[in-house]
Design an enzyme around this catalytic site. Structure first.
Site, mmCIF file in Angstrom:
data_model
loop_
_atom_site.group_PDB
_atom_site.id
_atom_site.type_symbol
_atom_site.label_atom_id
_atom_site.label_comp_id
_atom_site.label_asym_id
_atom_site.label_seq_id
_atom_site.Cartn_x
_atom_site.Cartn_y
_atom_site.Cartn_z
ATOM 1 N N ALA A 34 0.844 -1.201 0.000
ATOM 2 C CA ALA A 34 0.000 0.000 0.000
ATOM 3 C C ALA A 34 0.870 1.238 0.000
ATOM 4 O O ALA A 34 2.027 1.217 0.456
ATOM 5 C CB ALA A 34 -0.922 0.004 1.224
ATOM 6 N N ASP A 35 0.299 2.312 -0.509
ATOM 7 C CA ASP A 35 0.973 3.607 -0.463
ATOM 8 C C ASP A 35 -0.076 4.699 -0.296
ATOM 9 O O ASP A 35 -1.077 4.724 -1.016
ATOM 10 C CB ASP A 35 1.787 3.863 -1.734
ATOM 11 C CG ASP A 35 2.767 5.008 -1.533
ATOM 12 O OD1 ASP A 35 3.894 4.739 -1.074
ATOM 13 O OD2 ASP A 35 2.402 6.171 -1.801
ATOM 14 N N THR A 36 0.155 5.572 0.671
ATOM 15 C CA THR A 36 -0.771 6.662 0.958
ATOM 16 C C THR A 36 -0.133 7.987 0.577
ATOM 17 O O THR A 36 1.022 8.246 0.936
ATOM 18 C CB THR A 36 -1.154 6.674 2.450
ATOM 19 O OG1 THR A 36 -1.771 5.430 2.783
ATOM 20 C CG2 THR A 36 -2.119 7.809 2.763
#
Length: 200
Positions: free
Chosen positions: A75-77
């Site tokens: 994941a990447d925010t």
């Protein structure tokens, strides 16, 4: 915690304590595996495209080594102020500058997620939350950066921190997405991949 499905093994490729906690709170059994991945992205990508690209790029670092019964979650925010991407600040000066831009305005948080299966299947998606900040004083911003050192957080803040309690006036979308993982979407996609433990 629920008993893990022996046919499927979930791998979390993230050092984020928030993502670990969210998966644990879902009742999912998982193993953490960490690798360094370059987080640069092409300049033509905007907003959700950036988050999805980075999540997929992280997953690519694990794909060749996955067993057929394994699923890796990456994941990447990112925080977007209009089309400007505010990633993790390198230091206190950058953190103060980011928060100064965000205060008193609405911004969007995107978390991109990739589920890469050892059998070759891949699912990439993102979720969006609009966050509204009240106006902050320079003293409030300095206090937060000094005491919480948000250098591992996109946009230089954590919604679960002090600044989230005093600055966020409302949200449109998932709060957990702002924390770093849209758990409602993760649960639904894992269920489709038969990667959930028994619900009983």
């Amino acid at each position: 915690m629920r008993r893990a499905d022996p046919a499927v093994k979930l791998i979390l490729a993230s050092n984020s304590p928030r993502r670990r906690q969210l998966l644990s709170d879902l009742g999912l059994a998982y193993e953490v595996r960490l690798r360094e991945v370059n987080e640069d992205f092409p300049e033509h990508l905007v907003r959700a495209e950036v988050a999805e690209y980075l999540a997929a790029r992280k997953a690519a670092a694990y794909a060749a080594d996955l067993a057929p019964d394994e699923v890796v979650l990456t994941a990447d925010t990112i925080v977007c102020l209009e089309n400007d991407v505010l990633n993790k600040p390198a230091n206190a000066t950058e953190a103060v500058a980011m928060l100064t831009r965000l205060q008193g305005r609405a911004h969007d948080v995107f978390t991109g997620v990739c589920l890469q299966c050892g059998d070759g299947r891949q699912v990439v998606f993102s979720d969006q939350t609009t966050v509204y900040f009240r106006a902050l004083t320079p003293a409030e911003i300095d206090y937060y950066v000094l005491h919480y050192q948000p250098f591992d957080k996109a946009g230089a803040y954590g919604a679960q921190d002090w600044i989230g309690m005093v600055a966020i006036t409302r949200l449109e979308g998932s709060y957990f997405n702002v924390m770093g993982l849209p758990v409602h979407r993760v649960w639904a996609e894992l269920e489709k991949l038969s990667a959930l433990p028994p619900k009983s």
